[in-house]
Design a protein around this motif. Structure first.
Motif, short mmCIF file in Angstrom:
data_model
loop_
_atom_site.label_atom_id
_atom_site.label_comp_id
_atom_site.label_asym_id
_atom_site.label_seq_id
_atom_site.Cartn_x
_atom_site.Cartn_y
_atom_site.Cartn_z
N TYR A 119 1.56 -17.70 -10.88
CA TYR A 119 2.02 -16.33 -10.69
C TYR A 119 0.92 -15.29 -10.89
CZ TYR A 119 4.96 -12.23 -11.22
OH TYR A 119 5.52 -10.99 -11.09
N LEU A 120 0.24 -15.37 -12.02
CA LEU A 120 -0.80 -14.37 -12.29
C LEU A 120 -1.95 -14.48 -11.30
CD1 LEU A 120 -0.80 -14.21 -16.15
CD2 LEU A 120 -0.01 -12.50 -14.50
N ARG A 122 -1.64 -15.23 -8.26
CA ARG A 122 -1.23 -14.60 -7.00
C ARG A 122 -1.38 -13.09 -7.10
NH1 ARG A 122 4.48 -16.79 -6.56
NH2 ARG A 122 4.64 -15.54 -4.69
N ILE A 123 -0.92 -12.51 -8.21
CA ILE A 123 -1.03 -11.06 -8.37
C ILE A 123 -2.51 -10.66 -8.34
CG2 ILE A 123 -0.65 -9.14 -9.95
CD1 ILE A 123 1.95 -10.04 -9.03
N ILE A 126 -3.79 -10.83 -4.83
CA ILE A 126 -3.32 -9.72 -3.98
C ILE A 126 -4.17 -8.48 -4.26
CG2 ILE A 126 -1.42 -8.09 -3.60
CD1 ILE A 126 0.49 -10.47 -4.20
N ASN A 127 -4.41 -8.22 -5.53
CA ASN A 127 -5.26 -7.07 -5.87
C ASN A 127 -6.66 -7.25 -5.31
OD1 ASN A 127 -3.21 -5.75 -7.22
ND2 ASN A 127 -3.69 -6.71 -9.19
N LEU A 161 -3.74 -11.21 2.92
CA LEU A 161 -2.63 -10.97 2.00
C LEU A 161 -1.75 -12.20 1.88
CD1 LEU A 161 -1.76 -7.33 3.00
CD2 LEU A 161 -2.63 -8.11 0.79
N MET A 165 -0.83 -14.13 -1.48
CA MET A 165 0.57 -14.16 -1.90
C MET A 165 1.10 -15.59 -2.01
SD MET A 165 2.98 -11.44 -1.80
CE MET A 165 2.62 -10.44 -0.40
N GLN A 166 0.77 -16.39 -1.03
CA GLN A 166 1.36 -17.72 -0.96
C GLN A 166 0.56 -18.74 -1.78
OE1 GLN A 166 4.18 -18.13 0.79
NE2 GLN A 166 4.43 -20.31 0.51
N PHE A 167 -0.74 -18.61 -1.79
CA PHE A 167 -1.56 -19.68 -2.36
C PHE A 167 -2.49 -19.24 -3.47
CE2 PHE A 167 -0.98 -20.92 2.21
CZ PHE A 167 -0.04 -21.90 1.96
N ILE B 126 3.78 -4.77 7.14
CA ILE B 126 2.62 -4.91 6.25
C ILE B 126 1.72 -3.69 6.40
CG2 ILE B 126 0.47 -6.20 5.85
CD1 ILE B 126 2.08 -8.74 6.68
N ARG B 153 1.05 0.02 -12.56
CA ARG B 153 0.93 -1.40 -12.94
C ARG B 153 2.26 -2.08 -13.28
NH1 ARG B 153 -3.37 -3.99 -11.38
NH2 ARG B 153 -3.46 -2.34 -9.85
N PRO B 158 2.64 -5.37 -5.06
CA PRO B 158 2.96 -6.72 -4.60
C PRO B 158 4.38 -6.84 -4.07
CG PRO B 158 2.13 -6.76 -6.87
CD PRO B 158 2.12 -5.34 -6.43
N LEU B 161 4.52 -5.46 -0.54
CA LEU B 161 3.88 -6.38 0.41
C LEU B 161 4.75 -7.61 0.66
CD1 LEU B 161 0.20 -6.11 -0.80
CD2 LEU B 161 1.11 -5.39 1.42
N TYR B 162 5.39 -8.07 -0.40
CA TYR B 162 6.26 -9.23 -0.22
C TYR B 162 7.47 -8.89 0.65
CZ TYR B 162 8.56 -13.62 -1.06
OH TYR B 162 9.14 -14.84 -0.86
N MET B 165 6.09 -8.84 4.20
CA MET B 165 5.63 -10.15 4.69
C MET B 165 6.80 -11.09 4.92
SD MET B 165 2.31 -11.57 4.51
CE MET B 165 1.54 -11.02 3.01
N ARG B 206 4.37 -5.84 -22.38
CA ARG B 206 3.80 -6.54 -21.23
C ARG B 206 2.92 -5.57 -20.42
NH1 ARG B 206 1.71 -9.93 -19.00
NH2 ARG B 206 2.05 -10.61 -16.86
N ARG B 214 -7.23 -4.20 -17.26
CA ARG B 214 -7.90 -3.27 -16.35
C ARG B 214 -8.87 -2.35 -17.09
NH1 ARG B 214 -6.11 -0.35 -11.07
NH2 ARG B 214 -6.71 -2.15 -9.84
N ILE B 252 7.80 -12.21 -7.98
CA ILE B 252 7.85 -11.22 -6.89
C ILE B 252 9.03 -11.53 -5.97
CG2 ILE B 252 6.53 -10.14 -5.03
CD1 ILE B 252 4.02 -11.33 -6.18
#
Lengths: 271, 271
Positions: A119-120, A122-123, A126-127, A161, A165-167, B126, B153, B158, B161-162, B165, B206, B214, B252
């Motif tokens: 998960y992290l 992917r985020i 994306i950034n 993107l 997102m996916q991988f 997108i 944040r 994301p 975008l999701y 997409m 969180r 960042r 997401i």
């Protein structure tokens, strides 16, 4: 005559949709009315869904019901829905339990936990894609897993993107302009990262159509210009031995997974 | 002892991975080594995959093999792989043909065609999300299907975008800053589109952790500031009757589909 296809899930419904659509695509002659019911995680909600399905089923056309509910007692309620049930988990969890010699956890909504290891990743990816889009601002090419190159509007940004997102892949992109083409050399910013480069190309007629939607009747969108750029860029790929793929008639998914297969990039999976 | 899970497809492999991972998630106690083989679209490639699988299968741990190959003769080759085969299409196409009274087209790679009706929608969405990110530059809020609001944040980009997409949804986003919170009113740019607004919130601890990655040790990332902003923003949502959802511990996918369910947005499906 309408023919319904339902996607029912106690989670997002995305798995049910993906699998269901893959199966429905094998029946090209039939048009389906698709309805998704996500978050069916209580007996009450399940009963409401069954009611709605059965209200639609007055005619003779059999509905197809894709069901990915994990909870057994909720799934049992779905038995009352009229139609062909495609019970994905029901069909496969049993043989898996036997092969693995472990009981499965039939917990509701287990399948898409936010605690996915990926998960992290992917985020972050994306950034990364956003910060390294279009050759702009930042150029953290050292960190990139892959750098997509190609002419304007050939599909670089959505592909980056999607890879993120996916991988969880860090994909930058760099647009090749006329200046780059005429110099006969790789842009200086890219030269040190030649091994990370992957080229996109596109049918020039398709490119002109896409560019015309943006800037109608411009030089930028003219057939002549599009043929010229695509020709130059493909020559550059060959000269510099950059692997490349055409985006014409290919989905973002296919472009992305082909790039990964060709570059040997490892999928950072959702698990 | 490693236990292998294989995802095998004549297309992208994404369907096999999604379904497979949903099933594997039900066996929490087992760690799987996951390997994807996409584009297995010839007998030769299939034989190579079988060889690789069987080379790995020397030990006693049964491999799980998720197979979404459509072509029957290629799929038949996979029978020689040692492991538990989860043959998704094989299991379901037959009953579907009977229910629908139509033969299915067992054509290779049919399931993810780029000619999907939703394809152009998704690309357009997108681009829309990118152009309307972070309240910046363009504000084509008239065209937006939904406008996500929230503190910096909390997961707006994301999610936008999701939504684009996966579902072809046009999602803009607007960051709520301290200025917005203190004025006790909706930002002027948003006021005309109140019905399109959807709020995101997040656990302040969180949020502080994310912001610290960042800008470490900044006022922006301090616990005090995060608690203050989240508190203000949640009050704003309640005062203005903006529906909202917490992104803490949610993927997401889940955030996106919950927003769609709550707003009644229709999925523009890939078909």
């Amino acid at each position: 005559m309408k023919r319904y296809a339902y996607f029912i899930s106690d989670g997002t419904g995305i798995t049910a949709e993906m699998l269901g659509n893959s199966l429905l695509a094998q029946f090209e002659s039939i048009e389906f009315e698709r309805v998704t019911y996500p978050y069916v995680d209580s007996a009450e909600k399940a009963r409401k869904v069954v009611e709605e399905i059965n209200r639609n089923s007055a005619d003779e056309a059999v509905a197809i019901i894709f069901d990915t509910i994990i909870n057994k007692s909720i799934r049992a309620i779905m038995d009352d829905a009229i139609g062909l049930k495609i019970d994905i988990f029901g069909a496969f969890l049993d043989p898996m339990e036997k092969a693995l010699r472990v009981e499965s956890s039939y917990s509701v909504g287990k399948s898409h936990s936010a605690k996915d290891t990926g998960y992290l990743n992917r985020i972050e990816s994306i950034n990364f894609a956003l910060a390294n889009d279009d050759g702009g601002r930042n150029r953290h090419y050292k960190e990139a897993d892959v750098i997509l190159v190609g002419v304007s509007r050939c599909g670089k940004t959505p592909t980056c993107l999607y890879l993120a997102m996916q991988f969880g892949i860090k994909a930058a992109n760099y647009p090749l302009t006329e200046d780059d083409m005429e110099s006969m050399n790789l842009p200086a910013a890219l030269a040190p990262y030649r091994k990370k480069l992957f080229g996109l190309t596109i049918d020039p007629d398709r490119l002109a159509a896409i560019r015309n939607e943006r800037r109608a009747n411009s030089r930028y969108a003219s057939l002549k210009q599009c043929y010229h750029e695509v020709d130059e860029v493909e020559q550059l790929y060959q000269r510099e031995q950059i692997p490349f793929i055409s985006t014409t008639d290919r989905s973002i998914e296919e472009i992305s997974t082909r790039i990964m297969a060709e570059t040997g990039l490892h999928r950072r999976m959702r698990s």
